[in-house]
Design a protein around this motif. Structure first.
Motif, PDB file in Angstrom:
ATOM      1  N   ALA A 106      23.387  16.216-110.749  1.00  0.00           N
ATOM      2  CA  ALA A 106      22.852  17.357-109.988  1.00  0.00           C
ATOM      3  C   ALA A 106      23.734  18.586-110.180  1.00  0.00           C
ATOM      4  O   ALA A 106      23.246  19.710-110.324  1.00  0.00           O
ATOM      5  N   THR A 107      25.036  18.364-110.195  1.00  0.00           N
ATOM      6  CA  THR A 107      25.991  19.463-110.354  1.00  0.00           C
ATOM      7  C   THR A 107      25.711  20.244-111.628  1.00  0.00           C
ATOM      8  O   THR A 107      25.689  21.478-111.626  1.00  0.00           O
ATOM      9  N   GLU A 108      25.498  19.521-112.713  1.00  0.00           N
ATOM     10  CA  GLU A 108      25.250  20.215-113.977  1.00  0.00           C
ATOM     11  C   GLU A 108      23.918  20.954-113.939  1.00  0.00           C
ATOM     12  O   GLU A 108      23.781  22.031-114.526  1.00  0.00           O
ATOM     13  N   VAL A 211      16.183  23.870-105.053  1.00  0.00           N
ATOM     14  CA  VAL A 211      16.352  22.836-104.033  1.00  0.00           C
ATOM     15  C   VAL A 211      17.306  21.774-104.573  1.00  0.00           C
ATOM     16  O   VAL A 211      17.084  21.226-105.654  1.00  0.00           O
ATOM     17  N   ASP A 212      18.367  21.526-103.820  1.00  0.00           N
ATOM     18  CA  ASP A 212      19.296  20.454-104.162  1.00  0.00           C
ATOM     19  C   ASP A 212      18.742  19.170-103.541  1.00  0.00           C
ATOM     20  O   ASP A 212      18.828  18.971-102.331  1.00  0.00           O
ATOM     21  N   ALA A 213      18.166  18.331-104.397  1.00  0.00           N
ATOM     22  CA  ALA A 213      17.533  17.096-103.908  1.00  0.00           C
ATOM     23  C   ALA A 213      18.419  15.874-104.167  1.00  0.00           C
ATOM     24  O   ALA A 213      17.929  14.745-104.181  1.00  0.00           O
ATOM     25  N   PHE A 234      18.565  16.588-109.125  1.00  0.00           N
ATOM     26  CA  PHE A 234      19.060  15.357-108.490  1.00  0.00           C
ATOM     27  C   PHE A 234      19.862  14.546-109.496  1.00  0.00           C
ATOM     28  O   PHE A 234      19.839  14.828-110.695  1.00  0.00           O
ATOM     29  N   SER A 235      20.581  13.546-108.988  1.00  0.00           N
ATOM     30  CA  SER A 235      21.459  12.715-109.821  1.00  0.00           C
ATOM     31  C   SER A 235      20.896  11.313-109.941  1.00  0.00           C
ATOM     32  O   SER A 235      20.423  10.742-108.948  1.00  0.00           O
ATOM     33  N   GLY A 236      21.021  10.745-111.135  1.00  0.00           N
ATOM     34  CA  GLY A 236      20.560   9.366-111.340  1.00  0.00           C
ATOM     35  C   GLY A 236      21.320   8.357-110.489  1.00  0.00           C
ATOM     36  O   GLY A 236      20.737   7.417-109.951  1.00  0.00           O
ATOM     37  N   HIS A 237      22.627   8.568-110.355  1.00  0.00           N
ATOM     38  CA  HIS A 237      23.440   7.507-109.727  1.00  0.00           C
ATOM     39  C   HIS A 237      23.186   7.348-108.232  1.00  0.00           C
ATOM     40  O   HIS A 237      23.518   6.310-107.661  1.00  0.00           O
ATOM     41  N   LYS A 238      22.589   8.347-107.607  1.00  0.00           N
ATOM     42  CA  LYS A 238      22.269   8.207-106.177  1.00  0.00           C
ATOM     43  C   LYS A 238      20.874   7.613-105.981  1.00  0.00           C
ATOM     44  O   LYS A 238      20.504   7.249-104.866  1.00  0.00           O
ATOM     45  N   THR A 239      20.110   7.561-107.061  1.00  0.00           N
ATOM     46  CA  THR A 239      18.740   7.037-106.977  1.00  0.00           C
ATOM     47  C   THR A 239      18.659   5.647-107.637  1.00  0.00           C
ATOM     48  O   THR A 239      17.658   5.327-108.273  1.00  0.00           O
TER      49      THR A 239
HETATM   50  N1  PLP Z   1      24.354  17.828-103.653  1.00  0.00           N
HETATM   51  C1  PLP Z   1      24.502  16.966-102.642  1.00  0.00           C
HETATM   52  C2  PLP Z   1      23.770  17.226-101.363  1.00  0.00           C
HETATM   53  C3  PLP Z   1      25.317  15.851-102.795  1.00  0.00           C
HETATM   54  O1  PLP Z   1      25.452  14.995-101.781  1.00  0.00           O
HETATM   55  C4  PLP Z   1      25.975  15.640-104.022  1.00  0.00           C
HETATM   56  C5  PLP Z   1      26.867  14.486-104.204  1.00  0.00           C
HETATM   57  O2  PLP Z   1      27.343  13.891-103.282  1.00  0.00           O
HETATM   58  C6  PLP Z   1      25.776  16.563-105.041  1.00  0.00           C
HETATM   59  C7  PLP Z   1      24.965  17.644-104.827  1.00  0.00           C
HETATM   60  C8  PLP Z   1      26.442  16.424-106.355  1.00  0.00           C
HETATM   61  O3  PLP Z   1      26.037  15.262-106.989  1.00  0.00           O
HETATM   62  P1  PLP Z   1      26.720  14.851-108.360  1.00  0.00           P
HETATM   63  O4  PLP Z   1      28.177  14.671-108.079  1.00  0.00           O
HETATM   64  O5  PLP Z   1      26.034  13.585-108.727  1.00  0.00           O
HETATM   65  O6  PLP Z   1      26.470  15.951-109.313  1.00  0.00           O
END
Ligand code: PLP
Length: 418
Positions: A106-108, A211-213, A234-239
């Motif tokens: 998500a950060t990237e 939107v940061d999902a 969104f990030s793969g590792h949280k899903t």
């Molecule tokens: N946005 C939210 C709301 C998060 O909780 C997180 C990670 O905890 C991030 C962004 C960043 O996710 P990532 O470190 O997988 O890029």
């Protein structure tokens, strides 16, 4: 002792948590001689067997570089890669897989939008609106581009309950607002923000919305068409997918108009020393060899998650968080942070007289994994007047019994150390 009975094996709201749970090999691990109680899914979710097997199978049978080889194996890997893109599009409700850009996390995704979309449009004095409860990933990239252009990042305040009010967002949108970036779910308070209403507001006022999902994708059904935002990450590792892969969704017409942000292989159409032309979207934003197996496994994870049914996941997690909000405050001195009306499966708390770090360390002795610290949300903690907090976060595999285990362990800690 709690007046509530221990309910370790009882599934929440008819969702077959134990059957789902059995699909996660790591959850059979014992920690310090006790069953692992994993309550840190907001940091990263554990992986089901389907995802672990997909990774191994891909490396054993399908692995080659993509989009390059004329040979069958490369073509097979490329086909699986593009199938993963279509799966992400289905997961997000996008009709157009070209709107799916694979990134690392998500950060990237936020950084890509900050540099490729926003920076060229920013003038000195412009403003980027975020909220007080953003993760650093949705603050710092904007600060970096703002700093390069003489613009500034402006926080929208949240209420004492930890809610984001649409009228507070509306009030801060001004003639210099060039971007609005809002989390769907707070990674600390669990607040579910009114992103649909915010998207409507942003559209009416002509402000692009990201939107940061990152915390929404594992818990809530997403449909980008009805959402009406411009970008979503969104990030793969949280899903329940692998780490190292993430997704930026953007409206096709916006992506089409954006310049590349990183150069290299795959993102070009033609390269010469006289000048280079660029590939179509989404490949223009995907320079270099990606995490090929990881992206395939992300597709498998999202299909698996959709298979559970995100409405059922939400109901299960609502029951869990409801129970946690009833049970945890019975621990003497425990204070839950925020009281939003709509909350995802995240509960942050403090305990009077105990440092969150010590609470986390002592819980670990009981095999209970929670997160302590500022959770990459320092401005939010400043707003709350706290240096740090403890956070329990749940997932599809969490049981009510694990919440009991957490509460009971906290009660022992309080009795002994406070
Ligand atoms: N946005 C939210 C709301 C998060 O909780 C997180 C990670 O905890 C991030 C962004 C960043 O996710 P990532 O470190 O997988 O890029």
């Amino acid at each position: 002792m709690s007046a509530l009975p221990a309910r370790r094996d009882e599934p929440a709201s008819g969702f077959a948590a134990e059957a789902v749970r059995a699909q996660f090999p790591i959850l059979a691990t014992r920690m310090r001689g006790r069953p692992l109680v994993y309550l840190d899914s907001a940091a990263s979710a554990q992986k089901p067997r389907a995802v672990i097997d997909a990774l191994a199978r891909f490396y054993e049978h399908d692995y080659a570089n993509i989009h390059r080889g004329v040979y069958e194996l490369s073509q097979r890997a490329s086909a699986l890669h593009e199938e993963a893109r279509r799966e992400v599009a289905r997961f997000l409700g996008s009709r157009d897989p070209r709107e799916i850009v694979f990134v690392r996390n998500a950060t990237e995704g936020v950084n890509l939008v900050a540099y490729a979309f926003l920076e060229p449009r920013l003038e000195p004095g412009d403003e980027i609106l975020v909220t007080e409860m953003e993760h650093h990933a949705n603050i710092v990239p904007w600060q970096l581009v703002a700093g390069r252009r003489g613009a500034r990042v402006v926080p929208v305040p949240i209420t004492d309950e930890g809610e984001l009010r649409v009228e507070d967002v509306a009030e801060r949108i001004g003639p210099r607002t060039r971007m609005l970036a809002v989390t769907w779910v707070s990674n600390v308070l669990g607040t579910i923000t009114p992103v649909h209403a915010i998207a409507e507001l942003a559209r009416r006022r002509g402000v692009p919305l990201l939107v940061d999902a990152a915390q929404a994708a594992p818990h809530l059904p997403i449909d980008v068409r009805s959402l009406g935002a411009d970008f979503l990450v969104f990030s793969g590792h949280k899903t329940y997918g692998p780490s190292g892969v993430g997704v930026l969704w953007g409206r096709a017409e916006l992506l089409e108009a954006m310049p590349p942000w990183q150069g290299g292989g795959d993102m070009i159409e033609r390269v010469s020393f006289a000048g280079t032309t660029f590939n179509t979207i989404p490949f223009r934003f995907e320079a270099g060899t990606p995490d090929i197996a990881g992206i395939h496994a992300l597709g498998v994870a999202l299909r698996w998650l959709r298979g559970l049914g995100l409405e059922a996941v939400r109901a299960h997690e609502e029951a869990l968080v409801g129970y946690a909000l009833e049970r945890l405050p019975r621990v003497p001195g425990l204070r839950v942070l925020g009281s939003p009306r709509a909350r995802a499966a995240v509960v942050a708390f403090t305990i009077d007289g105990l440092h969150p770090q010590d609470v986390g360390t002592l819980l670990d002795l009981d095999g209970i994994a929670i997160r302590t610290g500022h959770h990459c949300a320092m401005p939010l903690h400043e707003r709350l007047g706290l240096p740090a907090s403890a956070r329990a976060s749940m997932g599809v595999y969490t049981t009510l019994g694990e919440i009991d285990a957490l509460a009971a362990s906290l009660e022992r800690i309080v009795a002994r150390f406070r």
